[in-house]
Design a protein around this motif. Structure first.
Motif, PDB file in Angstrom:
ATOM      1  N   LYS A   1       9.675  -1.245 -21.730  1.00  0.00           N
ATOM      2  CA  LYS A   1       9.869   0.143 -22.376  1.00  0.00           C
ATOM      3  C   LYS A   1       8.829   0.233 -20.421  1.00  0.00           C
ATOM      4  CE  LYS A   1       8.514   4.277 -24.884  1.00  0.00           C
ATOM      5  NZ  LYS A   1       7.809   4.702 -23.525  1.00  0.00           N
ATOM      6  N   MET A   2       7.782  -0.387 -20.506  1.00  0.00           N
ATOM      7  CA  MET A   2       7.038  -0.133 -19.558  1.00  0.00           C
ATOM      8  C   MET A   2       7.151   0.055 -18.032  1.00  0.00           C
ATOM      9  SD  MET A   2       3.858  -2.630 -21.348  1.00  0.00           S
ATOM     10  CE  MET A   2       2.839  -2.378 -19.980  1.00  0.00           C
ATOM     11  N   ILE A   3       8.416  -1.023 -18.184  1.00  0.00           N
ATOM     12  CA  ILE A   3       9.399  -0.953 -16.805  1.00  0.00           C
ATOM     13  C   ILE A   3       9.921   0.640 -16.190  1.00  0.00           C
ATOM     14  CG2 ILE A   3      11.056  -2.329 -15.976  1.00  0.00           C
ATOM     15  CD1 ILE A   3      10.122  -4.933 -17.314  1.00  0.00           C
ATOM     16  N   PHE A   4      10.788   0.758 -17.550  1.00  0.00           N
ATOM     17  CA  PHE A   4      11.919   1.914 -17.186  1.00  0.00           C
ATOM     18  C   PHE A   4      10.601   3.089 -17.049  1.00  0.00           C
ATOM     19  CE2 PHE A   4      14.708  -1.077 -18.622  1.00  0.00           C
ATOM     20  CZ  PHE A   4      15.579  -1.462 -17.265  1.00  0.00           C
ATOM     21  N   ASP A   5      10.048   2.836 -18.372  1.00  0.00           N
ATOM     22  CA  ASP A   5       8.965   4.513 -17.749  1.00  0.00           C
ATOM     23  C   ASP A   5       8.038   4.822 -16.483  1.00  0.00           C
ATOM     24  OD1 ASP A   5       9.596   4.827 -20.539  1.00  0.00           O
ATOM     25  OD2 ASP A   5       7.227   4.582 -21.525  1.00  0.00           O
ATOM     26  N   GLN A   6       8.147   3.564 -15.921  1.00  0.00           N
ATOM     27  CA  GLN A   6       7.189   3.126 -14.593  1.00  0.00           C
ATOM     28  C   GLN A   6       8.041   3.550 -13.035  1.00  0.00           C
ATOM     29  OE1 GLN A   6       4.803   0.843 -13.506  1.00  0.00           O
ATOM     30  NE2 GLN A   6       4.603   0.551 -12.064  1.00  0.00           N
ATOM     31  N   LEU A   7       9.865   3.064 -13.531  1.00  0.00           N
ATOM     32  CA  LEU A   7      10.646   2.911 -12.741  1.00  0.00           C
ATOM     33  C   LEU A   7      10.891   4.402 -12.463  1.00  0.00           C
ATOM     34  CD1 LEU A   7      13.397   0.093 -13.371  1.00  0.00           C
ATOM     35  CD2 LEU A   7      12.010   0.736 -11.111  1.00  0.00           C
ATOM     36  N   GLU A   8      11.242   5.008 -13.929  1.00  0.00           N
ATOM     37  CA  GLU A   8      11.613   6.472 -13.678  1.00  0.00           C
ATOM     38  C   GLU A   8      10.736   7.473 -13.432  1.00  0.00           C
ATOM     39  OE1 GLU A   8      13.879   9.627 -16.923  1.00  0.00           O
ATOM     40  OE2 GLU A   8      12.496   7.997 -16.955  1.00  0.00           O
ATOM     41  N   ASP A   9       9.176   7.219 -12.853  1.00  0.00           N
ATOM     42  CA  ASP A   9       8.104   8.155 -12.728  1.00  0.00           C
ATOM     43  C   ASP A   9       8.493   7.940 -10.770  1.00  0.00           C
ATOM     44  OD1 ASP A   9       6.102   9.245 -12.291  1.00  0.00           O
ATOM     45  OD2 ASP A   9       4.990   7.913 -12.101  1.00  0.00           O
ATOM     46  N   GLU A  10       8.293   6.897 -10.704  1.00  0.00           N
ATOM     47  CA  GLU A  10       8.130   6.015  -9.334  1.00  0.00           C
ATOM     48  C   GLU A  10       9.566   5.911  -8.016  1.00  0.00           C
ATOM     49  OE1 GLU A  10       6.814   2.230  -8.454  1.00  0.00           O
ATOM     50  OE2 GLU A  10       5.624   2.490  -9.238  1.00  0.00           O
TER      51      GLU A  10
ATOM     52  N   LYS B   1      -1.341 -10.509  -7.218  1.00  0.00           N
ATOM     53  CA  LYS B   1      -2.709 -11.105  -7.869  1.00  0.00           C
ATOM     54  C   LYS B   1      -2.784  -9.049  -7.854  1.00  0.00           C
ATOM     55  CE  LYS B   1      -3.041  -7.223  -2.917  1.00  0.00           C
ATOM     56  NZ  LYS B   1      -3.708  -6.555  -3.421  1.00  0.00           N
ATOM     57  N   ASP B   2      -2.008  -8.403  -8.371  1.00  0.00           N
ATOM     58  CA  ASP B   2      -2.298  -7.013  -8.881  1.00  0.00           C
ATOM     59  C   ASP B   2      -1.557  -6.977  -9.836  1.00  0.00           C
ATOM     60  OD1 ASP B   2      -3.488  -5.876  -6.510  1.00  0.00           O
ATOM     61  OD2 ASP B   2      -1.545  -4.910  -5.655  1.00  0.00           O
ATOM     62  N   GLY B   3      -0.505  -7.736 -10.243  1.00  0.00           N
ATOM     63  CA  GLY B   3       0.481  -7.511 -11.537  1.00  0.00           C
ATOM     64  C   GLY B   3       0.995  -8.366 -11.884  1.00  0.00           C
ATOM     65  N   VAL B   4       1.799  -8.504 -12.704  1.00  0.00           N
ATOM     66  CA  VAL B   4       3.817  -9.070 -13.415  1.00  0.00           C
ATOM     67  C   VAL B   4       4.119  -7.929 -12.100  1.00  0.00           C
ATOM     68  CG1 VAL B   4       5.581  -9.982 -14.742  1.00  0.00           C
ATOM     69  CG2 VAL B   4       2.690 -10.280 -14.964  1.00  0.00           C
ATOM     70  N   ARG B   5       5.457  -8.485 -11.411  1.00  0.00           N
ATOM     71  CA  ARG B   5       6.838  -7.955 -10.613  1.00  0.00           C
ATOM     72  C   ARG B   5       7.505  -8.135 -11.057  1.00  0.00           C
ATOM     73  NH1 ARG B   5       6.071  -7.014  -4.218  1.00  0.00           N
ATOM     74  NH2 ARG B   5       8.525  -6.750  -3.796  1.00  0.00           N
ATOM     75  N   PHE B   6       8.181  -7.333 -10.800  1.00  0.00           N
ATOM     76  CA  PHE B   6       9.776  -6.769 -11.496  1.00  0.00           C
ATOM     77  C   PHE B   6      10.885  -6.117 -10.821  1.00  0.00           C
ATOM     78  CE2 PHE B   6       7.327  -6.822 -14.925  1.00  0.00           C
ATOM     79  CZ  PHE B   6       8.214  -7.501 -16.007  1.00  0.00           C
ATOM     80  N   ASP B   7      11.646  -6.882 -10.160  1.00  0.00           N
ATOM     81  CA  ASP B   7      12.512  -6.588  -8.698  1.00  0.00           C
ATOM     82  C   ASP B   7      13.720  -6.991  -8.757  1.00  0.00           C
ATOM     83  OD1 ASP B   7      10.621  -6.713  -6.251  1.00  0.00           O
ATOM     84  OD2 ASP B   7       9.942  -8.982  -6.772  1.00  0.00           O
ATOM     85  N   TYR B   8      14.495  -5.385  -8.974  1.00  0.00           N
ATOM     86  CA  TYR B   8      15.679  -5.428  -9.105  1.00  0.00           C
ATOM     87  C   TYR B   8      16.921  -5.523  -7.844  1.00  0.00           C
ATOM     88  CZ  TYR B   8      14.571  -3.719 -13.868  1.00  0.00           C
ATOM     89  OH  TYR B   8      14.710  -3.826 -14.914  1.00  0.00           O
ATOM     90  N   GLY B   9      17.743  -5.945  -7.957  1.00  0.00           N
ATOM     91  CA  GLY B   9      18.611  -6.346  -6.478  1.00  0.00           C
ATOM     92  C   GLY B   9      19.478  -4.654  -6.179  1.00  0.00           C
TER      93      GLY B   9
ATOM     94  N   GLU C   1      -4.474  -6.053 -16.261  1.00  0.00           N
ATOM     95  CA  GLU C   1      -4.250  -4.946 -17.396  1.00  0.00           C
ATOM     96  C   GLU C   1      -4.012  -4.203 -19.239  1.00  0.00           C
ATOM     97  OE1 GLU C   1      -8.256  -5.442 -18.580  1.00  0.00           O
ATOM     98  OE2 GLU C   1      -8.246  -6.878 -17.268  1.00  0.00           O
ATOM     99  N   LYS C   2      -2.478  -4.031 -17.956  1.00  0.00           N
ATOM    100  CA  LYS C   2      -1.905  -2.970 -19.251  1.00  0.00           C
ATOM    101  C   LYS C   2      -0.689  -4.336 -19.744  1.00  0.00           C
ATOM    102  CE  LYS C   2       1.536   1.116 -18.396  1.00  0.00           C
ATOM    103  NZ  LYS C   2       1.649   1.529 -17.631  1.00  0.00           N
ATOM    104  N   ILE C   3      -0.701  -5.178 -19.587  1.00  0.00           N
ATOM    105  CA  ILE C   3       0.553  -6.002 -19.741  1.00  0.00           C
ATOM    106  C   ILE C   3      -0.100  -7.204 -20.709  1.00  0.00           C
ATOM    107  CG2 ILE C   3       0.292  -7.601 -17.590  1.00  0.00           C
ATOM    108  CD1 ILE C   3       3.810  -7.236 -18.173  1.00  0.00           C
ATOM    109  N   LYS C   4      -1.356  -8.072 -20.174  1.00  0.00           N
ATOM    110  CA  LYS C   4      -2.333  -8.746 -20.241  1.00  0.00           C
ATOM    111  C   LYS C   4      -2.185  -9.193 -22.497  1.00  0.00           C
ATOM    112  CE  LYS C   4      -6.385  -8.939 -21.164  1.00  0.00           C
ATOM    113  NZ  LYS C   4      -7.715  -8.311 -20.827  1.00  0.00           N
TER     114      LYS C   4
END
Length: 313
Positions: free
Chosen positions: A238-247, A270-278, A297-300
């Motif tokens: 949910k965090m991923i898709f909320d952020q994707l929809e926003d960005e 360095k800033d957090g956990v990264r998720f990359d879609y092809g 801090e958000k995903i910890k």
């Protein structure tokens, strides 16, 4: 996810085209000569890399056919096109010995075009590497020579035109790939593996990009299950898709399959956990390759205890 390329280049030209640049733990380069000699090697808590670049282009003749007429044989002209390829990769020349061997074996698998994405432990990587050694592959350069030097285009200027490849428009194969250090600490190394592949005559090329995180303490490549707890996956999605929809709001209406984690594993940056879609993984090609980074801090609270320890959280 990768990587096809139509007409390959000659071994001799490949050997002439390979160069090495030695870098710091973060990849900054300076002049240097030998891969094998350097792996003797600098001692450091983090890995020290040499940048290895190989490139070439190979001209060959094709028939450019005018298919606009109604009757065969269609008129054509004989023209020269040139396949091109560029590979930028890395070779570890300093750091803890076991970590150096583990990462270099994986880099060799990747350079050789082997399945470097299904191996995760040092034992799995070493087993796959042993199979390459049987083919005479021992490092990045021999991997590239073995991969690209096996098939050479016909260099005969007097080749029979009936045997020439036919094209509707002047086009050639293009391939490029690059591996760079995204982030590293004493315990972790994240590499960014990306590239572009265009097969002659295709409507467009295909880019790819994926980050891979190496656990240098336990000698493994981290998977989704290594990073995110089972109980936390739905919340993270949910965090991923909320952020994707926003960005990606301007193209989000093109998304057609926004329901799962990427096909490649998440990575630690360095800033957090990264998720990359092809490309095409979420929707239309015009979406590109969507990517988000969720701050630690958000995903910890959804991270596994092992990853928290590696991160010092």
């Amino acid at each position: 996810m990768k990587k096809s390329f139509g007409m390959a280049v000659g071994a001799m030209l490949l050997l002439m085209a390979c160069t090495g640049q030695k870098g710091t733990a973060q990849g900054e380069s300076g002049a240097e000569d030998s891969l094998a000699a350097d792996t003797a090697f600098d001692v450091s808590d983090t890995l020290v890399f040499k940048e290895v670049r190989c490139q070439d282009n190979k001209p060959y003749k094709v028939k450019i056919v005018d298919y606009s007429g109604d009757e065969e044989p269609y008129p054509y002209t004989v023209e020269t096109v040139a396949d091109t390829w560029v590979v930028n990769t890395l070779w570890a020349v300093g750091g803890p010995a076991e970590a150096v061997a583990f990462v270099n074996q994986w880099l060799t698998l990747d350079a050789a075009g082997a399945d470097s994405y299904s191996v995760h432990t040092a034992a799995e990587v070493a087993k796959a590497y042993e199979e390459l050694e049987k083919e005479g592959v021992t490092d990045i350069r021999s991997a590239l020579k073995n991969r690209w030097g096996e098939h050479q285009p016909d260099e005969d200027d007097d080749i029979d035109e009936d045997e020439m490849e036919s094209m509707a428009f002047k086009s050639a194969n293009e391939y490029s790939s690059s591996i760079s250090v995204m982030w590293q600490t004493k315990n972790l190394l994240t590499l960014w593996d990306s590239g572009y592949d265009y097969e002659a005559g295709a409507a467009h090329g295909m880019p790819w990009g994926a980050a891979k995180t190496f656990d240098l303490k336990n000698l493994r490549i981290l998977t989704l299950d290594d990073i995110i707890t089972e109980s936390g996956k739905q919340a993270v999605l949910k965090m991923i898709f909320d952020q994707l929809e926003d960005e990606y709001a301007d193209v989000w209406d093109m998304a057609s399959d926004a329901s799962d984690f990427p096909g490649t594993a998440p990575a630690l940056d360095k800033d957090g956990v990264r998720f990359d879609y092809g490309a095409y993984e979420l929707g239309a090609y015009a979406m590109g390759m969507p990517s988000v980074v969720i701050p630690y801090e958000k995903i910890k609270k959804y991270l596994t205890p092992e990853v928290k320890e590696l991160l010092g959280l």
